[in-house]
Design an enzyme around this catalytic site. Sequence first.
Site, PDB file in Angstrom:
ATOM      1  N   GLU A 187      -1.895  11.611   1.122  1.00 31.07           N
ATOM      2  CA  GLU A 187      -2.429  10.771   0.304  1.00 31.07           C
ATOM      3  C   GLU A 187      -3.996  11.250   0.160  1.00 31.07           C
ATOM      4  O   GLU A 187      -4.418  11.706  -1.284  1.00 31.07           O
ATOM      5  CB  GLU A 187      -2.791   9.342   1.050  1.00 31.07           C
ATOM      6  CG  GLU A 187      -3.517   8.210   0.052  1.00 31.07           C
ATOM      7  CD  GLU A 187      -3.664   6.966   0.920  1.00 31.07           C
ATOM      8  OE1 GLU A 187      -3.737   6.911   1.892  1.00 31.07           O
ATOM      9  OE2 GLU A 187      -3.958   5.957   0.459  1.00 31.07           O
ATOM     10  N   ASP A 265       1.677  -1.063  -1.672  1.00 33.45           N
ATOM     11  CA  ASP A 265       0.763  -0.581  -0.776  1.00 33.45           C
ATOM     12  C   ASP A 265       0.016  -1.891  -0.058  1.00 33.45           C
ATOM     13  O   ASP A 265       0.182  -2.527   0.966  1.00 33.45           O
ATOM     14  CB  ASP A 265      -0.008   0.554  -1.002  1.00 33.45           C
ATOM     15  CG  ASP A 265      -0.830   1.546  -0.037  1.00 33.45           C
ATOM     16  OD1 ASP A 265      -0.246   1.080   1.200  1.00 33.45           O
ATOM     17  OD2 ASP A 265      -1.752   2.068  -0.252  1.00 33.45           O
ATOM     18  N   ASP A 266      -1.174  -2.168  -0.686  1.00 36.55           N
ATOM     19  CA  ASP A 266      -1.987  -3.198  -0.295  1.00 36.55           C
ATOM     20  C   ASP A 266      -2.369  -4.144  -1.490  1.00 36.55           C
ATOM     21  O   ASP A 266      -3.372  -4.173  -2.005  1.00 36.55           O
ATOM     22  CB  ASP A 266      -3.230  -2.712   0.343  1.00 36.55           C
ATOM     23  CG  ASP A 266      -3.144  -1.987   1.624  1.00 36.55           C
ATOM     24  OD1 ASP A 266      -2.947  -2.565   2.669  1.00 36.55           O
ATOM     25  OD2 ASP A 266      -3.105  -0.820   1.392  1.00 36.55           O
TER      26      ASP A 266
HETATM   27  N1  HPA Z   1      -3.403   4.383   3.512  1.00 36.13           N
HETATM   28  C1  HPA Z   1      -3.636   4.380   5.055  1.00 36.13           C
HETATM   29  N2  HPA Z   1      -3.741   3.308   5.813  1.00 36.13           N
HETATM   30  C2  HPA Z   1      -3.585   2.243   5.085  1.00 36.13           C
HETATM   31  C3  HPA Z   1      -3.329   2.105   3.750  1.00 36.13           C
HETATM   32  C4  HPA Z   1      -3.412   3.265   2.926  1.00 36.13           C
HETATM   33  O1  HPA Z   1      -3.295   3.383   1.678  1.00 36.13           O
HETATM   34  N3  HPA Z   1      -3.201   0.927   3.632  1.00 36.13           N
HETATM   35  C5  HPA Z   1      -3.335   0.247   4.726  1.00 36.13           C
HETATM   36  N4  HPA Z   1      -3.261   1.253   5.723  1.00 36.13           N
HETATM   37 ZN    ZN Z   2      -0.204   2.571   2.782  1.00 39.44          ZN
END
Ligand code: HPA
Ligand code: ZN
Length: 309
Positions: A187, A265-266
């Site tokens: 990421e 994701d969130d």
């Molecule tokens: N990346 C890493 N940790 C996380 C993420 C993410 O996108 N969302 C919640 N914890």
């Molecule tokens: Zn994540």
Amino acid sequence: MRPKAELHLHIEGTLEPELVVELARRNRIDLPTFDVEAIRARYSFANLQSFLDVYYENMAVLRTEEDFYDLATAYLRRAAAQGVRHAEIFFDPQAHLSRGVPLEVVFGGLSAALKDGGMSAALILCFLRDRGPEEAEEVLRAALPYRERFIGVGLDSAEVGYPPSLFRRVFDIAAAEGLRRVAHAGEEGGPDYVWEALDILRVERVDHGIRAMEDPQLVARLRAERIPLTVCPLSNVRLRAVPSLRDHILPAMLDEGLVVTVNSDDPAYFGGYVDDNYEALRRELGMTDDQLDRIARHSFEASFAYEPA
Ligand code: HPA
Ligand code: ZN
């Protein structure tokens, strides 16, 4: 709406500002503001860490089994409305244990919500990589009495500086327990993190993985072994992993023959749930129904525990 599975979703990242306020009132917790728009106005992020700071701060309102139940129930309702037929849901036990919330409370609320939710769903326990491998191992051992309540382990939180190789032992223990294995990699971290996740943690899916595209040998490996990648386009834009959706590498990943999936994701923080991500790809990148259908098919292929209704 196109049926799909969601495979990269942090339950704590579905905590909408309205629920932050409701739970703070219920638990008599003081907040800097009780104005949901003022809370939402803080959701502008420079990078992963600036998001994580707000994410950990807000989740302090989660205290009781009922809180975790309400959180997961709200997500499952929204997900169903977005065409989700199956969800594999991350949770961060260390973020709750460190605040004095026991595992029993977290598992109690989440498992009950999944049982009542009317959707095929399962839990994946994530280790917070910035809290290190010893604590990860402690948490896994503490969670083993609940072994039947989760299907796998993952690795999340601040990526750079915490390479997958640090977590070899805890992933070995998880494998020996028959747990499925995933990790956030590529990421913000480079392709080397993805290689380590595959070679050292023996992950069966890579979460994000967008930076794998910088390494043609790695792309060849992911393609040959059909290792799925759980890509989160709106998240990548909001956390500035990519400059804009139009610059997203996802179409190229699909053209490379990778098992790409699309996830939220969130979603409470990044401006959309999973179908909003699909729609954004159509709108901003001109992805076709054919391509989006392929991605949705991948999501079922990549799932560990889909049980058709
Ligand atoms: N990346 C890493 N940790 C996380 C993420 C993410 O996108 N969302 C919640 N914890
Ligand atoms: Zn994540």
